[in-house]
Design a protein around this motif. Structure first.
Motif, PDB file in Angstrom:
ATOM      1  N   ASN A   1      26.294  60.010  47.408  1.00 28.20           N
ATOM      2  CA  ASN A   1      26.260  60.039  48.878  1.00 28.20           C
ATOM      3  C   ASN A   1      27.369  59.583  49.684  1.00 28.20           C
ATOM      4  O   ASN A   1      27.224  60.028  50.890  1.00 28.20           O
ATOM      5  CB  ASN A   1      25.082  59.230  49.326  1.00 28.20           C
ATOM      6  CG  ASN A   1      23.629  59.731  48.650  1.00 28.20           C
ATOM      7  OD1 ASN A   1      23.164  60.675  48.945  1.00 28.20           O
ATOM      8  ND2 ASN A   1      23.376  58.993  47.311  1.00 28.20           N
ATOM      9  N   ASN A   2      28.170  58.941  49.216  1.00 28.74           N
ATOM     10  CA  ASN A   2      29.471  58.436  49.835  1.00 28.74           C
ATOM     11  C   ASN A   2      30.658  58.500  49.118  1.00 28.74           C
ATOM     12  O   ASN A   2      31.410  57.409  48.640  1.00 28.74           O
ATOM     13  CB  ASN A   2      29.144  57.027  50.501  1.00 28.74           C
ATOM     14  CG  ASN A   2      30.184  56.839  51.525  1.00 28.74           C
ATOM     15  OD1 ASN A   2      31.082  57.385  51.846  1.00 28.74           O
ATOM     16  ND2 ASN A   2      30.168  55.502  52.010  1.00 28.74           N
ATOM     17  N   PRO A   3      31.274  59.798  48.616  1.00 27.95           N
ATOM     18  CA  PRO A   3      32.393  59.907  47.885  1.00 27.95           C
ATOM     19  C   PRO A   3      33.518  59.175  48.422  1.00 27.95           C
ATOM     20  O   PRO A   3      34.617  59.097  47.634  1.00 27.95           O
ATOM     21  CB  PRO A   3      32.444  61.252  47.448  1.00 27.95           C
ATOM     22  CG  PRO A   3      31.795  61.882  48.683  1.00 27.95           C
ATOM     23  CD  PRO A   3      30.738  61.039  49.138  1.00 27.95           C
ATOM     24  N   ARG A   4      33.684  58.797  49.565  1.00 21.41           N
ATOM     25  CA  ARG A   4      34.826  58.337  50.188  1.00 21.41           C
ATOM     26  C   ARG A   4      34.861  56.617  49.759  1.00 21.41           C
ATOM     27  O   ARG A   4      35.874  55.870  49.842  1.00 21.41           O
ATOM     28  CB  ARG A   4      34.848  58.159  51.687  1.00 21.41           C
ATOM     29  CG  ARG A   4      34.951  59.523  52.524  1.00 21.41           C
ATOM     30  CD  ARG A   4      34.999  59.448  53.995  1.00 21.41           C
ATOM     31  NE  ARG A   4      36.227  58.641  54.587  1.00 21.41           N
ATOM     32  CZ  ARG A   4      35.871  57.450  54.867  1.00 21.41           C
ATOM     33  NH1 ARG A   4      34.910  56.897  55.075  1.00 21.41           N
ATOM     34  NH2 ARG A   4      36.889  56.679  55.483  1.00 21.41           N
ATOM     35  N   ALA A   5      33.976  56.181  49.194  1.00 24.73           N
ATOM     36  CA  ALA A   5      33.850  54.716  49.139  1.00 24.73           C
ATOM     37  C   ALA A   5      34.744  54.232  47.944  1.00 24.73           C
ATOM     38  O   ALA A   5      35.032  55.315  46.781  1.00 24.73           O
ATOM     39  CB  ALA A   5      32.424  54.341  48.569  1.00 24.73           C
ATOM     40  N   ARG A   6      35.303  53.276  47.828  1.00 22.83           N
ATOM     41  CA  ARG A   6      35.928  52.636  46.690  1.00 22.83           C
ATOM     42  C   ARG A   6      34.985  51.522  46.378  1.00 22.83           C
ATOM     43  O   ARG A   6      34.472  50.733  46.946  1.00 22.83           O
ATOM     44  CB  ARG A   6      37.365  52.003  47.355  1.00 22.83           C
ATOM     45  CG  ARG A   6      38.378  53.103  47.567  1.00 22.83           C
ATOM     46  CD  ARG A   6      39.648  52.539  48.071  1.00 22.83           C
ATOM     47  NE  ARG A   6      40.755  53.258  48.253  1.00 22.83           N
ATOM     48  CZ  ARG A   6      41.772  53.429  47.407  1.00 22.83           C
ATOM     49  NH1 ARG A   6      41.600  52.657  46.079  1.00 22.83           N
ATOM     50  NH2 ARG A   6      42.737  54.268  47.305  1.00 22.83           N
ATOM     51  N   VAL A   7      35.032  51.286  44.975  1.00 20.00           N
ATOM     52  CA  VAL A   7      34.095  50.089  44.237  1.00 20.00           C
ATOM     53  C   VAL A   7      35.209  49.320  43.345  1.00 20.00           C
ATOM     54  O   VAL A   7      35.952  49.823  42.547  1.00 20.00           O
ATOM     55  CB  VAL A   7      33.256  50.734  43.492  1.00 20.00           C
ATOM     56  CG1 VAL A   7      32.459  49.546  42.792  1.00 20.00           C
ATOM     57  CG2 VAL A   7      32.085  51.264  44.667  1.00 20.00           C
ATOM     58  N   GLY A   8      35.107  47.985  43.482  1.00 18.54           N
ATOM     59  CA  GLY A   8      35.748  46.978  42.570  1.00 18.54           C
ATOM     60  C   GLY A   8      34.803  45.923  41.813  1.00 18.54           C
ATOM     61  O   GLY A   8      33.834  45.729  42.532  1.00 18.54           O
ATOM     62  N   ILE A   9      35.031  45.380  41.048  1.00 17.58           N
ATOM     63  CA  ILE A   9      34.289  44.302  40.366  1.00 17.58           C
ATOM     64  C   ILE A   9      35.280  43.186  39.837  1.00 17.58           C
ATOM     65  O   ILE A   9      36.281  43.544  38.967  1.00 17.58           O
ATOM     66  CB  ILE A   9      33.444  44.836  39.049  1.00 17.58           C
ATOM     67  CG1 ILE A   9      32.760  46.284  39.497  1.00 17.58           C
ATOM     68  CG2 ILE A   9      32.577  43.932  38.435  1.00 17.58           C
ATOM     69  CD1 ILE A   9      32.253  47.031  38.482  1.00 17.58           C
ATOM     70  N   MET A  10      34.841  41.978  39.954  1.00 21.27           N
ATOM     71  CA  MET A  10      35.287  40.789  39.287  1.00 21.27           C
ATOM     72  C   MET A  10      34.299  39.801  38.814  1.00 21.27           C
ATOM     73  O   MET A  10      33.463  39.894  39.619  1.00 21.27           O
ATOM     74  CB  MET A  10      36.512  40.052  40.207  1.00 21.27           C
ATOM     75  CG  MET A  10      35.720  39.530  41.723  1.00 21.27           C
ATOM     76  SD  MET A  10      37.146  38.827  42.509  1.00 21.27           S
ATOM     77  CE  MET A  10      37.308  37.342  41.625  1.00 21.27           C
ATOM     78  N   THR A  11      34.542  39.101  38.150  1.00 18.88           N
ATOM     79  CA  THR A  11      33.830  37.992  37.484  1.00 18.88           C
ATOM     80  C   THR A  11      34.496  36.558  37.492  1.00 18.88           C
ATOM     81  O   THR A  11      35.658  36.604  37.513  1.00 18.88           O
ATOM     82  CB  THR A  11      32.984  38.427  36.114  1.00 18.88           C
ATOM     83  OG1 THR A  11      34.273  38.445  35.219  1.00 18.88           O
ATOM     84  CG2 THR A  11      32.418  39.603  36.036  1.00 18.88           C
ATOM     85  N   TYR A  12      33.680  35.585  37.415  1.00 25.43           N
ATOM     86  CA  TYR A  12      34.112  34.274  37.311  1.00 25.43           C
ATOM     87  C   TYR A  12      33.257  33.306  36.850  1.00 25.43           C
ATOM     88  O   TYR A  12      32.137  33.339  36.541  1.00 25.43           O
ATOM     89  CB  TYR A  12      34.142  33.895  38.835  1.00 25.43           C
ATOM     90  CG  TYR A  12      32.969  33.705  39.815  1.00 25.43           C
ATOM     91  CD1 TYR A  12      32.234  32.410  39.630  1.00 25.43           C
ATOM     92  CD2 TYR A  12      32.325  34.648  40.341  1.00 25.43           C
ATOM     93  CE1 TYR A  12      31.183  32.260  40.308  1.00 25.43           C
ATOM     94  CE2 TYR A  12      31.380  34.752  40.937  1.00 25.43           C
ATOM     95  CZ  TYR A  12      30.584  33.177  40.866  1.00 25.43           C
ATOM     96  OH  TYR A  12      29.403  33.220  41.944  1.00 25.43           O
ATOM     97  N   ASP A  13      33.708  32.307  35.895  1.00 19.21           N
ATOM     98  CA  ASP A  13      33.045  31.060  35.218  1.00 19.21           C
ATOM     99  C   ASP A  13      33.926  29.895  35.860  1.00 19.21           C
ATOM    100  O   ASP A  13      34.142  29.522  36.956  1.00 19.21           O
ATOM    101  CB  ASP A  13      32.592  31.349  34.065  1.00 19.21           C
ATOM    102  CG  ASP A  13      33.659  31.647  33.188  1.00 19.21           C
ATOM    103  OD1 ASP A  13      34.769  31.767  33.345  1.00 19.21           O
ATOM    104  OD2 ASP A  13      33.393  32.336  31.976  1.00 19.21           O
TER     105      ASP A  13
END
Length: 849
Positions: A262-274
């Motif tokens: 629905n929004n192919p202009r979007a950028r997605v990133g992921i990070m995790t933490y402990d």
């Protein structure tokens, strides 16, 4: 699996929220006199106190079943808008829809003394991007080229239907400040015999209260970037053991599915933490994601370029990389060989790193937190000391620790980054401190107390899906202007105030709601007074626009007009926001409760004294729009939000919830709705020919309504409870809950089942229809809890929580600590509805003496 949460217009689902009309269910309704002279005539002093007739007590009532089409509200009709929870179709005739701006009174007092007399809060709830019904037209889009839309040179108000054109159309008079302005030659048009422009019905800005202007280049201080979404996920031991991580991975996967489609202009990133931070990036030409670990959380930094973390979904290969990261995370953070996962949490450092990643783009940082930050930047102390409850120091627990999170929130707002907080803790998280991130940046907080995936997994999934899928705009800046003589004195909501007049909202969505209180700087001398909001924002498609909402209301010098055209939904919402603000920064809960009661008494006394002189002095007379004000006041007084000794994270979350609460949620938040599932009329919860669904009658909020052979559903605006009577028919139990296992202390493991093959008129289908209707358009997902006498071994805590919400009953003994109630004056919150009405009645009579 239960049916998907429906999505439609606010109000379509909650038609039960109108008051019983006229003489149908209330005290004798007083119609205020029409003239100012009559309104100012004091009533006779009462001779004696008369007992209130319980049969005439006003209560909420459902929308009556009708074959007539949904009511249309014409915005310049002169009548007050329908209740916010009532289905209606707004027709824009020059004033904006009440979905966008809803005033606490639809007449404006000409001077401050008049407002002071009423004791009513005067203000508005503003929802600039509110969802509309399918039958309503969206604001038209207009483009004025490089010159931009016409504006007043003095106050900078935007052109609207109330600009008055003079001098044969060469000059316009601003309706906000009254100054004269020259009309540009390219916009000139002759006037007709009535003094109106001949093209006024052809130009949306001259005939519509809501308009979108395409912003010229000089309105953009930075380049428009792709919408960015960064997920910052807790992978500590608590997250793994309670199922937070597994639930989060599924939520993110569903979010990526939606955005890529629905929004192919979007950028997605992921990070995790402990105890460390984990960055997942993809370099150009790489076929696998790269992992970088940063263990220094006291002086954290981002080890790779932000654009290698924020992957564009327009590239199919990059989208596949996001899915690969989601597959990698559970393997990387799995608990193997019986080893205990890391319990330390560097959430503060992770959030700061997230801000650095998004700083050049702006966008949404979606954080998932399951442990108290106890390592590196933003470390918080465990301060949830139960010994402080009911003491003078309890309020300090609602004040943020230190300055780190406030400074970080300011940095986020200045770089157009919003922060959503999904709090999934099984222990104390200090939401009073962490919540600063969402409050300052236009974000939203979600709280799942004692999170476990089996219980809260669906709620987390639905909340995150709505968070991603609802209409969302970026880089918002809102300014609220008022007519000469009025000004905005207080503002509520999630925003950043860089300048006194501007509200910066890095990300704004259709649920984003703001409250404003208005005050008088001087006497209003015009016949009408205006409120105009201007929101500069970027659409998901990347277009910069200015959304204008204009509302013009009559000015009055008569008290009766303020009462007659008041809006209880807005008054409740503003009162909640004002009360929460006072509790957080100024007063203790006892004082806030007393202020609520006193305002109710004072308002009704003024109405009784000046606006209902034709009635017996001994009667308690309420203005028609405010006949439910005492019930709403009682609901606010009895709400845990206004009592000390409550779990501090819960109170912090409720404060955040109220701060950005839309109007249509406020009513059930203070006065829950109780429905019988076993005695529903035939028409209830069955879709009519026109697609409407009428809800069952709303029952009195009293244990008198609860029968041992009944099954009931209660909606408190945030959660749904189903109470099962001991003697409920077995056939109904089987249909709704399947096989119910009974143990020594009663039924256990009761769960509502969804029968996909059930007929639409069956009990199972109708109950699910009711639940879907109650869940529509809510900012957060309403979970369903099943309550029986034996939900827990021994006395049921859930049952006590259920009955505590039946506010028409006297408060349960020992519900609140004696020190919380304080003096006898403050203990009115223990009263039943009838006793409270008698109390209000007596206080009003005492004022005549």
């Amino acid at each position: 699996a239960p049916p998907p949460a429906a999505s439609s217009m606010p109000g379509q689902q909650n038609g039960y929220r109108s008051a019983a009309p006229g003489g149908g269910g209330g005290y004798p309704s007083a119609v205020p006199p029409a003239t100012a002279a009559a309104a100012q005539t004091p009533a006779r002093k009462p001779k004696k106190e008369e007992r209130i007739d319980p049969a005439q007590i006003p209560r909420w009532s459902p929308e009556h079943k009708t074959d007539e089409p949904v009511k249309k509200f014409f915005t310049r009709s002169g009548s007050s808008p329908p209740p916010s929870t009532h289905p209606f179709v707004a027709v824009d005739e020059g004033n904006c829809s009440p979905r966008f701006i809803r005033m606490s009174t639809n007449y404006v007092a000409n001077e401050a003394d008049l407002v002071e007399q009423t004791k009513l809060c005067i203000g508005a709830i503003i929802q600039p991007l509110a969802e509309l019904s399918p039958a309503e037209e969206p604001p038209p889009v207009r483009e004025f080229g490089n010159d931009g839309p016409i504006r007043c040179n003095t106050c900078r108000a935007y052109i609207n239907p109330f600009f008055r054109f003079i001098d044969h159309g060469r000059t316009f008079v601003c309706n906000m400040c009254g100054s004269n302005n020259k009309v540009p030659e390219w916009y000139f048009c002759n006037l007709d015999s009535a003094g109106f422009r001949r093209d006024r019905n052809e130009k949306a800005e001259l005939c519509r209260g809501s308009v979108d202007f395409i912003a010229p280049a000089d309105y953009c201080d930075t380049d428009v970037t792709d919408p960015c979404y960064l997920f910052v996920v807790d992978v500590t031991y608590s997250s793994l053991m309670t199922g937070v991580l597994d639930s989060a991975i599924e939520c993110i996967r569903t979010s990526v599915d939606f955005l890529s489609e629905n929004n192919p202009r979007a950028r997605v990133g992921i990070m995790t933490y402990d105890k460390a931070m984990y960055f997942y990036s993809v370099k150009k030409g790489s076929t696998e994601p790269r992992l970088d670990v940063v263990a220094d959380v006291d002086d954290a930094f981002v080890p790779v370029l932000p654009e290698t973390i924020l992957l564009p979904l327009s590239d199919e290969k990059q989208t596949d990389m996001v899915y690969k990261v989601l597959e990698l995370i559970p393997k990387l953070h799995a608990i193997d060989n019986g080893q205990r996962a890391e319990e330390s949490s560097c959430f503060g450092a992770a959030a700061h790193a997230g801000q650095q990643i998004l700083a050049g783009f702006g966008g949404k940082m979606i954080t998932i937190v399951s442990s108290l930050p106890n390592l590196g930047k933003g470390t918080l102390q465990m301060r949830n000391d139960i010994k402080l409850y009911h003491s003078s120091k309890e309020q300090s627990l609602l004040v943020p620790q230190g300055s780190f999170y406030q400074n970080l929130a300011t940095e986020c707002a200045q770089t157009k980054v919003s922060v959503d907080v999904f709090a999934c803790g099984s222990t104390y998280l200090d939401l009073a401190t962490i919540g600063v991130l969402s409050r300052t940046t236009g974000g939203q907080m979600y709280y799942y107390k004692g999170f476990h995936s089996a219980k809260h997994g669906e709620a987390l999934h639905r909340d995150m899906y709505r968070n991603i899928s609802r209409y969302t705009a970026f880089g918002g800046v809102m300014v609220i202007r008022t007519s000469a003589g009025l000004s905005v004195s207080e503002r509520y909501g999630n925003y950043f105030a860089r300048e006194a007049s501007e509200m910066e909202i890095p990300v704004i969505n259709c649920d984003s709601s703001f409250g404003v209180m208005l005050s008088h700087d001087s006497k209003v001398t015009t016949k009408e007074a205006c409120v105009q909001t201007a929101l500069l924002y970027t659409t998901p498609e990347g277009q910069r626009r200015i959304r204008i909402h204009t509302l013009s209301l009559p000015v009055t010098s008569a008290l009766c007009n303020l009462f007659r055209h008041s809006d209880l939904d807005t008054i409740i919402n503003l009162s909640l926001k004002q009360g929460v603000s006072q509790i957080l920064y100024k007063v203790i809960p006892k004082s806030a409760r007393h202020a609520l009661v006193q305002a109710c008494i004072d308002s009704l006394f003024v109405y009784r004294k000046y606006c209902s002189t034709q009635h017996s002095p001994g009667q308690l007379i309420l203005p028609e729009p405010l006949k439910l004000l005492p019930l709403a006041t009682l609901g606010m007084m009895k709400h845990n939000l206004f009592h000390s000794g409550q779990q501090v994270d819960e109170r912090a979350f409720l404060s955040a919830f109220v701060n950005s609460m839309p109007t249509y949620v406020a009513c059930s938040f203070v006065d829950p709705c109780l429905f019988s599932l076993t005695e529903m009329p035939e028409f209830a919860c069955v879709e009519a020919k026109d697609g409407r669904v009428f809800l069952p009658p709303v029952l009195k909020l009293s244990s008198d309504s609860i029968k041992p052979d009944g099954i009931y559903l209660l909606d408190n605006g945030r959660e749904l409870f189903i109470w099962i009577g001991d003697q409920a028919p077995q056939s109904m139990l089987d249909e709704l809950f399947g096989v119910v296992q009974y143990h020594e202390n009663g039924p256990q493991h009761v769960q509502l089942v969804y029968d996909e093959t059930a007929e639409p008129t069956s009990l199972n289908a109708r109950v699910w229809t009711l639940i879907v209707q109650l869940r529509k358009n809510c900012p957060s997902f309403k979970t369903v809890s099943i309550v029986t006498k034996h939900t827990h071994t021994g006395a049921s805590l859930d049952e006590a929580q259920f009955f505590d919400q039946l506010i028409e009953d006297p408060a349960r003994k020992n519900k609140w600590d004696a020190s919380d109630l304080g003096s006898k004056r403050d203990a009115v919150c223990n009263m039943s509805y009838i006793d409270f009405l008698c109390h209000v009645h007596k206080k009003i009579q005492d004022k005549f003496i």
